[in-house]
Write a protein that holds these residues in place. Sequence first.
Motif, mmCIF file in Angstrom:
data_model
loop_
_atom_site.group_PDB
_atom_site.id
_atom_site.type_symbol
_atom_site.label_atom_id
_atom_site.label_comp_id
_atom_site.label_asym_id
_atom_site.label_seq_id
_atom_site.Cartn_x
_atom_site.Cartn_y
_atom_site.Cartn_z
ATOM 1 N N ALA A 89 38.191 43.175 47.361
ATOM 2 C CA ALA A 89 37.626 42.217 46.410
ATOM 3 C C ALA A 89 38.263 42.330 45.033
ATOM 4 C CB ALA A 89 36.116 42.410 46.306
ATOM 5 N N TRP A 90 39.536 42.665 44.990
ATOM 6 C CA TRP A 90 40.230 42.772 43.709
ATOM 7 C C TRP A 90 40.481 41.375 43.163
ATOM 8 C CZ3 TRP A 90 40.445 47.495 41.659
ATOM 9 C CH2 TRP A 90 40.285 48.579 42.522
ATOM 10 N N ASP A 91 40.069 41.139 41.931
ATOM 11 C CA ASP A 91 40.138 39.828 41.299
ATOM 12 C C ASP A 91 41.570 39.521 40.878
ATOM 13 O OD1 ASP A 91 39.963 37.640 39.418
ATOM 14 O OD2 ASP A 91 37.822 38.044 39.260
ATOM 15 N N VAL A 92 42.112 38.397 41.333
ATOM 16 C CA VAL A 92 43.483 38.030 41.001
ATOM 17 C C VAL A 92 43.634 37.694 39.520
ATOM 18 C CG1 VAL A 92 43.184 35.574 41.505
ATOM 19 C CG2 VAL A 92 45.449 36.636 41.798
ATOM 20 N N PHE A 93 42.529 37.337 38.851
ATOM 21 C CA PHE A 93 42.592 36.965 37.441
ATOM 22 C C PHE A 93 42.454 38.171 36.517
ATOM 23 C CE2 PHE A 93 40.752 33.312 39.734
ATOM 24 C CZ PHE A 93 41.737 32.376 39.480
ATOM 25 N N THR A 94 41.633 39.135 36.897
ATOM 26 C CA THR A 94 41.373 40.289 36.027
ATOM 27 C C THR A 94 41.982 41.585 36.557
ATOM 28 O OG1 THR A 94 39.293 40.869 37.136
ATOM 29 C CG2 THR A 94 39.183 39.237 35.350
ATOM 30 N N GLY A 95 42.304 41.618 37.834
ATOM 31 C CA GLY A 95 42.796 42.854 38.429
ATOM 32 C C GLY A 95 41.709 43.876 38.679
ATOM 33 N N GLU A 96 40.434 43.465 38.549
ATOM 34 C CA GLU A 96 39.310 44.377 38.710
ATOM 35 C C GLU A 96 38.592 44.147 40.032
ATOM 36 O OE1 GLU A 96 36.931 43.536 35.327
ATOM 37 O OE2 GLU A 96 38.360 44.326 33.869
ATOM 38 N N ASN A 97 37.857 45.155 40.469
ATOM 39 C CA ASN A 97 37.020 45.058 41.662
ATOM 40 C C ASN A 97 35.625 45.522 41.276
ATOM 41 O OD1 ASN A 97 35.656 45.342 44.103
ATOM 42 N ND2 ASN A 97 37.445 46.098 45.203
ATOM 43 N N VAL A 98 34.666 44.590 41.201
ATOM 44 C CA VAL A 98 33.330 44.934 40.715
ATOM 45 C C VAL A 98 32.634 45.933 41.633
ATOM 46 C CG1 VAL A 98 33.020 42.740 39.541
ATOM 47 C CG2 VAL A 98 32.276 42.967 41.911
ATOM 48 N N PHE A 99 33.039 45.983 42.892
ATOM 49 C CA PHE A 99 32.398 46.889 43.844
ATOM 50 C C PHE A 99 32.938 48.310 43.744
ATOM 51 C CE2 PHE A 99 32.424 42.620 45.817
ATOM 52 C CZ PHE A 99 31.054 42.390 45.844
ATOM 53 N N HIS A 100 34.083 48.482 43.063
ATOM 54 C CA HIS A 100 34.687 49.799 42.915
ATOM 55 C C HIS A 100 34.606 50.284 41.477
ATOM 56 C CE1 HIS A 100 37.316 49.958 46.814
ATOM 57 N NE2 HIS A 100 36.034 49.751 47.050
ATOM 58 N N ASP A 101 33.682 49.746 40.722
ATOM 59 C CA ASP A 101 33.490 50.145 39.333
ATOM 60 C C ASP A 101 32.354 51.163 39.268
ATOM 61 O OD1 ASP A 101 33.284 49.957 36.368
ATOM 62 O OD2 ASP A 101 34.563 48.194 36.652
ATOM 63 N N TRP A 102 31.654 51.238 38.145
ATOM 64 C CA TRP A 102 30.619 52.261 37.945
ATOM 65 C C TRP A 102 29.333 51.991 38.718
ATOM 66 C CZ3 TRP A 102 25.934 50.651 36.146
ATOM 67 C CH2 TRP A 102 25.889 49.384 35.561
ATOM 68 N N ALA A 103 29.046 50.732 39.015
ATOM 69 C CA ALA A 103 27.736 50.371 39.543
ATOM 70 C C ALA A 103 27.652 50.514 41.057
ATOM 71 C CB ALA A 103 27.400 48.933 39.151
ATOM 72 N N THR A 104 26.542 51.035 41.525
ATOM 73 C CA THR A 104 26.232 51.045 42.953
ATOM 74 C C THR A 104 25.452 49.776 43.265
ATOM 75 O OG1 THR A 104 26.160 53.465 43.070
ATOM 76 C CG2 THR A 104 25.007 52.245 44.798
ATOM 77 N N ILE A 105 26.025 48.938 44.107
ATOM 78 C CA ILE A 105 25.450 47.631 44.424
ATOM 79 C C ILE A 105 25.020 47.627 45.886
ATOM 80 C CG2 ILE A 105 25.816 45.138 44.346
ATOM 81 C CD1 ILE A 105 28.237 45.690 42.505
ATOM 82 N N VAL A 106 23.800 47.197 46.157
ATOM 83 C CA VAL A 106 23.280 47.201 47.522
ATOM 84 C C VAL A 106 22.576 45.877 47.812
ATOM 85 C CG1 VAL A 106 22.954 49.701 47.483
ATOM 86 C CG2 VAL A 106 21.023 48.195 46.915
ATOM 87 N N ASP A 107 22.386 45.609 49.084
ATOM 88 C CA ASP A 107 21.617 44.451 49.528
ATOM 89 C C ASP A 107 20.262 44.945 50.031
ATOM 90 O OD1 ASP A 107 20.530 42.198 50.811
ATOM 91 O OD2 ASP A 107 22.517 41.437 51.338
ATOM 92 N N CYS A 108 19.197 44.469 49.419
ATOM 93 C CA CYS A 108 17.846 44.899 49.779
ATOM 94 C C CYS A 108 17.205 44.015 50.841
ATOM 95 C CB CYS A 108 16.952 44.902 48.542
ATOM 96 S SG CYS A 108 17.449 46.070 47.263
#
Length: 377
Positions: free
Chosen positions: A112-131
């Motif tokens: 999920a690396w963003d072509v515009f920013t070069g970032e991946n929100v899932f590989h950053d500081w936050a733990t993201i889950v589906d409840c």
Amino acid sequence: MFLLLFLPILATAREITFPSLSGYPQQQIVSQNGIDIDKEIDISTSSAFAGLTTYANLPYVHCLAGKDEEVQKYDIAILGAPFDTGVTARPGARFGPYGIRRGSRRISPEGAWDVFTGENVFHDWATIVDCGDAPLTFLDNTVALRQLDAAHKIVSGRPSKSSEKSVPRIITLGGDHTTTLSALRSTHRNWGPVSVIHFDSHLDTWDPKVLGGGISHYAGVNHGTFLHIAHEEGLIRNTSIHAGIRAPMVRPKGDLRNDLRCGFEIAKARDIDKVGVSGVIEKLKKRVVDSRVYISVDIDVLDPAFAPATGTAEVGGWTTRELLSILDGLRGLHVVGADVVEVAPIYDNPGETTVLAAAEVVHSLLGLMVHTPVVEV
């Protein structure tokens, strides 16, 4: 001949082999003669179409577990709100959470690396889950909304993983727009009054007496009155703003006066033709500056050409690219909650245009939350 029918028949498993494809080596085939499968083929590698259908193939966490059960900590939670008995037009948004998750199957944390920013929100500081989805009755709106209130309270009431000075933030998958009322009650409980950026083709600040309330008090709580009710409850600031408005009103002047009283300014859909994407972004940021923000995206802010699967479609809306560009331009805001609502998959086309758009909108909202952590004061 008759006796032969009762004689035991000895047979061995047939070995099936496949020829190699031209230019490619022979694929490894699982043996059928008792060889350890774990040594033959890897079945631990994930697939977008395997296992539970969660948003973006995220881990599922039972966030609504009982008090005595241990729950994995998280920073941002995806929560479904399968509710559509507050609509004034086409029902079907109770299947919206499932539809958005289905539209997100092509997204995965590993790719999920963003072509515009070069970032991946899932590989950053936050733990993201589906409840998963909140369990909501479809027989009584009053009870359903109380259930959703409780679900938000539980999900946001757990300690966040990254910081002791924060609480988890929630992105709600709707469901009709009535569900945003519970989300705003939740953010108010944790963060105080918020500025709302409301992406929609409709105002949704109608007085319940004008839209539904003439029948009963029960009918006055719906997807066109929830912002009026949120204002009455003191959940939102007088620094809120609509974006993408184009639908007709019930009263030519009364609706606008009431909307202003509820604390909103308006960025109309056709404003983008005059000021462009950057102008819309500037207006939204200027309105909510230095406040905590809740972003609500009714998928009907998009033109029906880009999002036909919604309850109250209005022509003349924005393109998916324009909406995503505006959302990404809101980086830096202190977003404490968000939702994507009014997705009714039954009206989508075979290409899943609407659910694909909704899934990417959620991705952008996650980007805003991850980019700017928010702590309690």
